[in-house]
Every structure is written in C-alpha cells, then in structure tokens.
Design an enzyme around this catalytic site. Structure first.
Site, PDB file in Angstrom:
ATOM      1  N   CYS B  96     -29.443  -3.404  77.069  1.00 61.73           N
ATOM      2  CA  CYS B  96     -28.263  -4.096  77.628  1.00 61.73           C
ATOM      3  C   CYS B  96     -27.318  -4.561  76.521  1.00 61.73           C
ATOM      4  O   CYS B  96     -26.767  -3.756  75.803  1.00 61.73           O
ATOM      5  CB  CYS B  96     -28.705  -5.248  78.529  1.00 61.73           C
ATOM      6  SG  CYS B  96     -29.813  -4.776  79.833  1.00 61.73           S
ATOM      7  N   HIS B 197     -33.186  -2.346  82.366  1.00 61.38           N
ATOM      8  CA  HIS B 197     -34.126  -3.442  82.150  1.00 61.38           C
ATOM      9  C   HIS B 197     -34.965  -3.566  83.417  1.00 61.38           C
ATOM     10  O   HIS B 197     -35.076  -2.614  84.162  1.00 61.38           O
ATOM     11  CB  HIS B 197     -33.387  -4.729  81.773  1.00 61.38           C
ATOM     12  CG  HIS B 197     -32.491  -5.233  82.848  1.00 61.38           C
ATOM     13  ND1 HIS B 197     -31.183  -4.818  82.978  1.00 61.38           N
ATOM     14  CD2 HIS B 197     -32.712  -6.096  83.859  1.00 61.38           C
ATOM     15  CE1 HIS B 197     -30.647  -5.421  84.018  1.00 61.38           C
ATOM     16  NE2 HIS B 197     -31.547  -6.191  84.581  1.00 61.38           N
TER      17      HIS B 197
END
Lengths: 435, 253
Positions: B96, B197
C-alpha cells in the site's frame, strides 16, 4: 401525510419507516429536530450505543420524558425513525428532548442544518477503514460537524484524537480517568493518536490506559492531555466515582454503578454522567438512572442457560481488545465463538482482525474451544492459528446458526463475539434458546 | 551450526502500520520458526539509521495520507544505501503506502507532489475515488511466466500507480495498480510491491515462503523450505476466490 407514515412505523423504532419517510420528505427530519427543546448527540467510534443508553436512562422520567434511537440506528433514516413514533396528528413532537446516537459520517449532515444542545464524542479510533478512508477522515468529519460554536462539546481528554477536537474551541468540556487499574507493560495495541497534530512528532505517554488512551504530551509543548472537568476513579469493579470540577471550584464527588463491566464501560458511564450533570441532573438522579440501565442488545448481554452465553459486539481492534480484556478478567474456563461478517456495515476489509492483541488473550484466557463463524470465519481461523491456538481446537461453522450448536455440549460460559450484521440474528437465536 | 537468524527491518512502524502489518510479520515469524529459524524484527523509526548490510529483508507498510506526508519529509537519508541494497538483491515487501513510497512521488489532486524514496521509477497520482474491495490476481513471475497460482486480499487506495517493471500479477477481479492496465503490484529483483493487504501474507502462504526463500538466498543459504500444514490458509484463500467468482481449479494447494 404524517398519519400514513405513522401507520408504517409500527412499534419498532428502526431505520425502515425512516427510510420511507425520508424518501417522501427529506426535510421532515429537520422540521422535527427543530421542535426539540434539548438534544444531545452522541458520536465517536466506540461506545456510542452504550453511552446513549446510559444517558437516556439517566435523563428520562415521567415529568420530563426523553426519546432516543435505541438499537444503534444512527444514520439519517434511523434518526427519523426514532422521532416519528412521537409525532402527534398535527405533525408536532410530543416529546421535546432527545438523546441521539449519530454515526460520525452523519454528524456533519445533521449539524449543517441543526444545532444540538450538546455533542458527546466518545473517542476516535481505527474503525472500518474501507468505509471512511482512514482515521484522519473520521476526524475531519467530526471536526466539520463541530463548527457551530453554540453547541457544547463534551469529549474524552484521554484520547488525543478526540481531545484535539476541543483544541482552541470554547464551550468544551473534557472527561478522563483520574485513577484506574492499568497494565504494568504497555500492550501491543494499535495507537492511532500517537502524533502531535501540530508538529507531527510522536506523542510521549506518561501512562497508557488502553489503545491510544492515556496521559500523553508532545515534547515541543504543543499539545497534551487537557485537565478533565469530570474525572473518573475506578478500582476495576463496576462502581465509578465521578469527580466534578466543571461548574464549581469545589470538587464534588458522587458514585455511579451501572453494572457494566470493563474499563471501556467506565468511560461510557463517565461520559453519560458528565453529560447529565452538564444538563443539570443531580447526582442522585444520575445514580437512580444508572440502576435502571439495561445493556443494549449485544453489548455484553448475558443469556442465562446451560451453557450461559454472553453476546458482545466487536467491530474494530480497540473495541475488540477492550472486550477481550473483560473476558480475561473472567477467571472461569470458557469457550469463545467469533462471528465475523464482511458486509458493508461490518467493514469489508478484515485486516483489523490482525490488529487485535489475540496472542495475549490466547495465552491468558483459559479458553477451551474456539468456534469461527460468519462470512469471514476462515480469516478468523487463520488469525487464531497464528495467535498460537492449536489448529485442532479451532472449529469452523459453515452457517451462523451452527456456531451456537457447536458449543452446546459445554458446561462453561460461551462468549459470542460478533460483528454488526451477525449480532442481530445471533441475539434472536440466543433469546430463543434462553426462553 | 550456522547462525539461523533472519533479520527483518520494519521501516517506520510508528507511521506505516495502517493495514495490520503485524499480521505479515507474524506469518513470516511463524513460518521461519517452523523451519528452525528465528526471525528478528528490527523496528526502524523515521530518522534513525539502518545498516542495510546487516538486514536480510525489509518491510514497508501502509500509512494514512497524513502519516505518509510525515514520512516523505525525512526520506533522503535512506535513499543511497537502500538503492544499493536493492540492486544487490535485498528482499523488500512494500504494501500500500509503502509500495507508493518506493517510487518517486505521490501527486495529490492539487498537483502537489509528496516525494517518495525514489528507489524505483514508479509514479503515483491520486485519482477520483478510492479503489476498494476484495481482489484476486494471477501471480506472474518476473520473466512473464505463470503456473496458475493466485494471490488474494483486499485493496483500498486513492493512488493510481504507474511503472514499467514486471507487475506482481494480472488482475482477475479487482482494480490493481491503477484500475486500467489490469496489472497489480511490482516485482524487481528482490522487491515485491503491492496494494494487496488483508493482510497480504496469511492467506497467501506461497508468497510468504517465496519471500522467505529470497531472504535465505540473500543470506547465502539455499536450503529448501519444508512444507507446512497450510490447509486453513488455503481454505481461506479459496473462500476469497469463491466470493469473487474466480475458479480455483488451477491452484496447487
């Protein structure tokens, strides 16, 4: 028009009639809100429902009835749904005082057009990231909802993010814990507030309470825990001493016991008692109200039977850690059932399961059996395996109702920890089983 | 008996911990432990030095926009040593915000550019709306081959990322780097960058082992990793594929 709507309302104050009514007239909510003489809004990430329920029981009586959106319907339709049953045939509210639990994202939508008497912000912690962006986004929404200077703000001194909302704001009161049992070692927990909002430096903590809550300060002296106007003192029992320093230089003390276990509930009781004092209720009235308080559905709600089952909502790491800590303090053997869904209202991203301090719980909690249920049962099972639970002791329920059956052979208490959308069906099933 | 310790540097954990990086670390630690290795995690706070020579692997997690801006200010001190280590094959997992940070900049809607580490030729621009949801990709090797393995998780990013490196994989369901070119993530030497994620590694044990094998190889140890009991992990993996309607027939479980 109103009478047609009222027929739709029935007896339950849920979002449904509000939804119908808001389609019919989007202005109706604000027309009704403007008739209120007093309105308290309770918002923040955790503790909204419990604080609202506590406050409602402390405020309402036969002489001055209050209304509330009990049950956590905290979006615009839910608020309207709570007001509609109290409207008379002429479109006027019969009850003129309201305690309203309001979702953080909904707060600015309300305060754009209506100014409540008082807004309580319980805390600002990491919640459903996919819904609101990130915790900064939630903070920005709350800040924009608090712009009107004539509304009293009551917020949590011990939470740096919630406390920052009152920074340089007038008509702001704080509550915080003067004395409470804390851990020797800080736990491995998520701390979102851990930075000075002015200079960005990491905040220092003299004392950790839980999550990001504690006694914090910035090295540069920009920002620190404000002195609370309402201080709480607890020894870990459900008796809370409230020390009031808001209205009079002399400190006044009174005791409140709502029978709600856990330090996080002490904060809820403190917030409710402080609000009630700011609205002029006497300590005696506050204690009497607390005695009548009943835990809202799924907030450590006990269902007697064999086995005894206790239902609790978990929806974010800080809240889940608080619940687990309360389970740890129950020294009996136990079983735990996790019901984890990923619908919009639960948060579609289950990353948060990995921010829960389960490692500590698993080693400390005397738990005989773990059952995982819900659409994300397998994510929870993997989480437990990596937290150190023997894979053989993890059972997976294909469907939600099976989860309870998988613990019915036990003679130890079963804690059922559930996300939002599994809470209601589980509550119904448990009520049926306990009958 | 040689030293059986793998050292993981976790960069800026006080800032980049938004998406449960503890989950990724926990998976790496347990999977090393099960093979008789110890994973030592060295948290590196922003501003403190890293001796890349004593690190076997790096983790860069995701942070909120505010926290990423804080990181951006103080990155220059890391650039040279980190770039040298990457060229030498240091395994890096960047998730991310950490993935964006590997690149040159993150351009806000206003046009303002927040500098990244500048380690790779990667640019990220804020788009309209966030790309959010469950995601499944087909893992493609750096040479462009695939044996049908999938990677699953969750994505949530406003940034649209563009680069010419090999992607981590081809998007089966979801958005990926930018929602346009069907690529997700990045692979370059030992670097894996990704928006996935959930956290990333628990439901993707094959990727966790790939990273660990790289870390061991970087240390000069080429022993194969024993297979572990990953039944739960693969069930969880397949359940996400099922939710997304991706056929799992090709997956080696």
């Amino acid at each position: 028009m109103i009478t047609i709507l009222l027929r739709l309302v029935g007896r339950r104050g849920t979002s449904m009639p509000g939804l119908v009514a808001s389609r019919v007239s989007p202005d109706l909510l604000f027309r009704l809100l403007s008739q209120l003489e007093q309105c308290v809004v309770v918002t923040g990430t955790n503790g909204k429902t419990t604080t609202s329920a506590l406050l409602y029981s402390m405020l309402t009586d036969d002489e001055h009835p209050w209304l509330t959106n009990r049950g956590g319907a905290n979006l615009l339709q839910g608020l309207l749904g709570a007001l509609l049953p109290h409207v008379d045939g002429h479109g006027r509210l019969r009850v003129k005082r309201a305690v309203l639990e309001v979702d953080e994202a909904t707060l600015p939508l309300i305060t754009n057009r209506y100014h409540p008497t008082l807004i309580v912000v319980t805390n600002v912690v990491r919640d459903q990231l996919d819904r609101y962006g990130e915790v900064d986004g939630a903070l920005a929404m709350l800040r924009s909802g608090l712009l009107y200077p004539g509304t009293i703000l009551l917020t949590n001194a011990d939470d740096p993010l919630a406390a920052s909302l009152g920074w340089e704001r007038e008509l702001t009161y704080y509550y915080g814990m003067d004395e409470c049992p804390v851990d020797e070692e800080p736990r491995n927990e998520v701390r979102d507030g851990a930075f000075c909002l002015i200079c960005g430096r990491e905040l220092q903590y003299e004392r950790y309470i839980y999550g990001q809550l504690g006694y914090y300060y910035c090295f540069s002296g920009h920002f620190g825990r404000p002195a609370p106007h309402f201080g709480g003192k607890t020894d870990g029992s459900s008796e809370l001493i409230v020390r009031e320093r808001a209205t009079d230089p002399r400190q006044e003390e009174f005791m409140v016991n709502a029978g709600a276990p856990g330090l996080y509930n002490d904060y809820n009781v403190l917030a409710a008692a402080a609000t009630a004092r700011l609205l002029g209720r006497s300590p005696r009235q506050i204690q009497a109200g607390a005695e009548h308080y009943e835990a809202p559905p799924g907030r450590m709600q006990t269902f007697p039977g064999s086995p005894e089952r206790i239902l609790a909502l978990i929806k974010n790491p800080t809240g889940a850690n608080s619940v687990l800590r309360t389970l740890e303090s129950d020294e009996r053997d136990k079983a735990v059932c996790f019901a984890i869904n990923d619908a919009d209202a639960d948060g579609r991203d289950v990353s948060w399961l990995w921010d829960i301090d389960l490692e500590r719980f698993v080693s400390a909690a005397r738990c005989q059996r773990y059952v995982c249920a819900g659409t994300r049962a397998l994510d929870m099972a993997v989480r437990l395996a990596y937290a150190g639970v023997d894979r053989q002791r993890i059972q997976i329920a294909e469907e939600l109702p099976e989860a309870l059956a998988m613990t019915s052979d036990l003679d130890v208490p079963v804690y059922v920890l559930s996300t939002y959308t599994a809470l209601y069906p589980l509550g119904e099933q448990l009520r049926g089983a306990a009958r | 008996m040689t030293d059986r310790t793998v050292t993981l540097a976790h960069l800026f954990p006080e800032l980049l911990n938004l998406y449960a990086d503890q989950g990724n670390i926990s998976v790496l630690r347990h999977r090393m432990q099960a093979r008789g290795w110890t994973l030592t995690v060295t948290p590196v706070k922003l501003g403190s030095r890293v001796d890349f020579g004593s690190v076997d692997m790096v983790l860069l997690g995701g942070g909120s926009d505010r926290e990423q801006q804080l990181v951006g200010r103080e990155l220059a001190i890391y650039r040279e040593d980190f770039a040298t280590a990457i060229e030498a094959g240091l395994p890096v997992l960047a998730v991310c915000g950490g993935y964006q940070l590997l690149g040159e900049y993150y351009e806000l809607q206003s046009g303002e550019r927040i500098p990244g580490l500048g380690l790779l030729a990667v640019a990220t621009r804020a788009g309209k709306g966030r790309l959010i949801g469950n995601i499944a990709i087909e893992w493609v090797s750096q040479s462009g081959e695939s044996d049908g393995k999938t990677i699953v998780g969750f994505e949530n990013h406003a940034g649209r990322t563009f680069h010419d490196y090999a992607p981590l994989g081809r998007v089966l369901k979801g958005h990926g780097n930018n929602g346009r070119d069907h690529h997700e993530g990045l692979q370059y030497k030992g670097v894996v960058g990704t928006y996935i994620h959930g956290p990333l590694l628990p439901k993707n044990p094959h990727l966790a082992d790939h990273l660990l094998a790289q870390a061991l190889a970087f240390k000069g140890c080429h022993e194969p990793l024993d297979a572990l009991d990953d039944e739960l992990e693969w069930r969880a993996h397949r359940s996400v594929l099922g939710m997304l309607g991706v056929k799992s027939g090709e997956i080696r479980a």
